[in-house]
Design an enzyme around this catalytic site. Structure first.
Site, PDB file in Angstrom:
ATOM      1  N   ASP A  83       2.038 -16.010   2.627  1.00 57.63           N
ATOM      2  CA  ASP A  83       1.790 -14.818   2.201  1.00 57.63           C
ATOM      3  C   ASP A  83       3.114 -14.271   1.928  1.00 57.63           C
ATOM      4  O   ASP A  83       4.236 -14.453   2.386  1.00 57.63           O
ATOM      5  CB  ASP A  83       1.790 -14.130   3.741  1.00 57.63           C
ATOM      6  CG  ASP A  83       1.442 -12.522   3.849  1.00 57.63           C
ATOM      7  OD1 ASP A  83       0.873 -12.067   2.684  1.00 57.63           O
ATOM      8  OD2 ASP A  83       1.555 -11.964   4.735  1.00 57.63           O
ATOM      9  N   GLU A 137       0.478  -9.818  -7.231  1.00 60.74           N
ATOM     10  CA  GLU A 137       0.334  -8.508  -6.839  1.00 60.74           C
ATOM     11  C   GLU A 137       0.746  -7.639  -7.811  1.00 60.74           C
ATOM     12  O   GLU A 137       1.883  -8.021  -8.507  1.00 60.74           O
ATOM     13  CB  GLU A 137       1.111  -8.303  -5.501  1.00 60.74           C
ATOM     14  CG  GLU A 137       1.263  -6.916  -5.007  1.00 60.74           C
ATOM     15  CD  GLU A 137       1.675  -6.669  -3.691  1.00 60.74           C
ATOM     16  OE1 GLU A 137       1.912  -7.472  -2.611  1.00 60.74           O
ATOM     17  OE2 GLU A 137       2.003  -5.349  -3.439  1.00 60.74           O
TER      18      GLU A 137
HETATM   19  P1  13P Z   1      -0.343  -5.079   8.273  1.00 64.51           P
HETATM   20  O1  13P Z   1       0.973  -4.699   8.587  1.00 64.51           O
HETATM   21  O2  13P Z   1      -1.106  -3.913   7.949  1.00 64.51           O
HETATM   22  O3  13P Z   1      -1.150  -5.995   9.274  1.00 64.51           O
HETATM   23  O4  13P Z   1      -0.364  -5.943   6.943  1.00 64.51           O
HETATM   24  C1  13P Z   1      -0.271  -7.300   6.807  1.00 64.51           C
HETATM   25  C2  13P Z   1      -0.313  -7.759   5.513  1.00 64.51           C
HETATM   26  O5  13P Z   1      -0.316  -7.177   4.493  1.00 64.51           O
HETATM   27  C3  13P Z   1       0.256  -9.266   5.601  1.00 64.51           C
HETATM   28  O6  13P Z   1       0.568  -9.493   4.343  1.00 64.51           O
HETATM   29  O1  G3H Z   2       3.389  -8.258   5.252  1.00 60.71           O
HETATM   30  C1  G3H Z   2       3.871  -8.768   6.212  1.00 60.71           C
HETATM   31  C2  G3H Z   2       3.406  -9.653   7.107  1.00 60.71           C
HETATM   32  O2  G3H Z   2       3.022  -8.705   8.195  1.00 60.71           O
HETATM   33  C3  G3H Z   2       4.224 -10.513   7.612  1.00 60.71           C
HETATM   34  O3  G3H Z   2       5.320  -9.917   8.469  1.00 60.71           O
HETATM   35  O4  G3H Z   2       7.544 -11.002   7.218  1.00 60.71           O
HETATM   36  O5  G3H Z   2       7.529  -9.915   9.687  1.00 60.71           O
HETATM   37  O6  G3H Z   2       6.479 -12.267   9.006  1.00 60.71           O
HETATM   38  P1  G3H Z   2       6.919 -10.888   8.525  1.00 60.71           P
HETATM   39 ZN    ZN Z   3       1.323  -8.038   3.032  1.00 58.45          ZN
END
Ligand code: 13P
Ligand code: G3H
Ligand code: ZN
Length: 328
Positions: A83, A137
């Site tokens: 992510d 993105e």
């Molecule tokens: P939220 O903070 O809305 O759960 O979004 C999570 C997210 O986009 C992780 O990439």
């Molecule tokens: O988009 C962000 C996600 O919620 C991950 O959060 O970077 O604190 O692990 P983090």
């Molecule tokens: Zn995100």
């Protein structure tokens, strides 16, 4: 079955009008809560790991936890996804280290630099055996993701006129767009919202017009929504009634996410809702049982509530319950 990439899931989700849940994982209880719900609901799932999660739990631990879930849930397809990959090197490390999908987030870079780094990741990922899928993105969301903090008001919606060029030149498999969602538990400022009769904040609607324009330009192409937690008020209340302080936390209404998943949105990212369920449950546990100190005793109800929250998302929001088999 082994870990899979997101290709088949997105084809089926697009064709049949649902979205795959992409849930962030940071420890064993979160992995278990999510995958036990998906196993029981026969739902395909994406388990995603941020840079912060890798720093917290360590790459190897997270991969092994997800591999354990794969073994425990042999009948559902599971993707292990990076992510918000911040650069080529992190994406490469995840691809080489067993991830089946990565996001390269160049959204805060100038457009041409975003194209260049995304293309480089795509070339590496697609030449990897087996093929690793890549999410790019365009547009920025407000909120915090790892080191990048975008203030409310400084976010920018995706420009539909850029999407064909971006997707064609980079070769990405899916595209995250900005239509008004944001990361975290405070998605909208109170002054952007109205209040309902119970005093609960009602946020402005997402920009479905932008989603529709993007979809028209990219027919059949999977779109991703970040920042899609709905910030359940029952858990905000649980946090606040048990020593927490989260005034005016507000998320994206679930009906709007259900609507988006019937359109071109094939992946919906949820992290904050899991954090709220876990934190609210643990706060309440300690308030109710100040004498207890065995972590298993407070992590057990936290894991159970994550599981029920995910079950609700699969059935009532994403529409992907029962879809595991068609995604295999
Ligand atoms: P939220 O903070 O809305 O759960 O979004 C999570 C997210 O986009 C992780 O990439
Ligand atoms: O988009 C962000 C996600 O919620 C991950 O959060 O970077 O604190 O692990 P983090
Ligand atoms: Zn995100």
């Amino acid at each position: 079955m082994p870990l899979v990439n997101s290709k088949k899931m997105f084809e089926q989700a697009y064709k049949n009008g649902y979205a795959i849940g992409a849930f962030n994982v940071n420890n064993m209880e979160i992995v278990q809560g999510i995958t036990e719900a998906c196993k029981e609901e026969k739902a395909p799932v994406i388990l995603q790991v941020s840079k912060g999660a890798r720093a917290y739990a360590n790459h190897t631990y997270l991969v092994k936890l997800v591999e354990a879930a794969v073994k425990e849930c042999p009948d559902i397809p599971i993707v292990l996804h990076l992510d918000h990959g911040p650069d080529f090197e992190t994406c490469k490390a995840c691809i080489d280290g067993g991830f089946t999908s990565v996001m390269i987030d160049g959204s805060s870079l100038p457009y041409e630099e975003n194209v260049a780094v995304t293309k480089k990741v795509v070339e590496y990922a697609h030449n990897h055996v087996p093929y690793v899928t890549v999410e790019g993105e365009l547009g920025t969301l407000a909120g915090i993701e790892d080191d990048v903090q975008v203030e409310h008001g400084a976010e920018s919606y995706t420009r539909p006129e850029e999407v064909i060029d971006f997707v064609t030149r980079t070769g990405v498999d899916s595209l995250a767009i900005a239509i008004g969602t944001s990361h975290g538990a405070y998605k909208f400022k109170p002054e952007q919202c109205t209040r309902n009769k119970d005093g609960v904040l009602v946020p402005p609607p997402l920009r479905f017009d932008i989603l529709e324009e993007v979809s028209k330009k990219l027919p059949g192409f999977p779109i991703v929504l970040h920042g899609s937690s709905s910030v359940p008020q029952e858990y905000v209340k649980m946090v606040n009634e048990n020593g927490g302080k989260m005034p005016d936390a507000v998320g994206v209404p679930e009906e709007q996410l259900r609507e988006a998943s019937k359109l071109s949105v094939c992946k919906i990212n949820i992290d904050s809702d899991l954090r709220l369920a876990m934190t609210g449950t643990i706060r309440k546990f300690f308030n109710d049982h100040p004498e207890k100190f065995d972590p298993r005793e407070y992590l057990k109800p936290a894991r159970a509530n994550i599981k029920e929250l995910v079950r609700h998302k699969l059935k009532d929001v994403l529409g992907c319950a029962g879809k595991a088999e068609e995604c295999l």
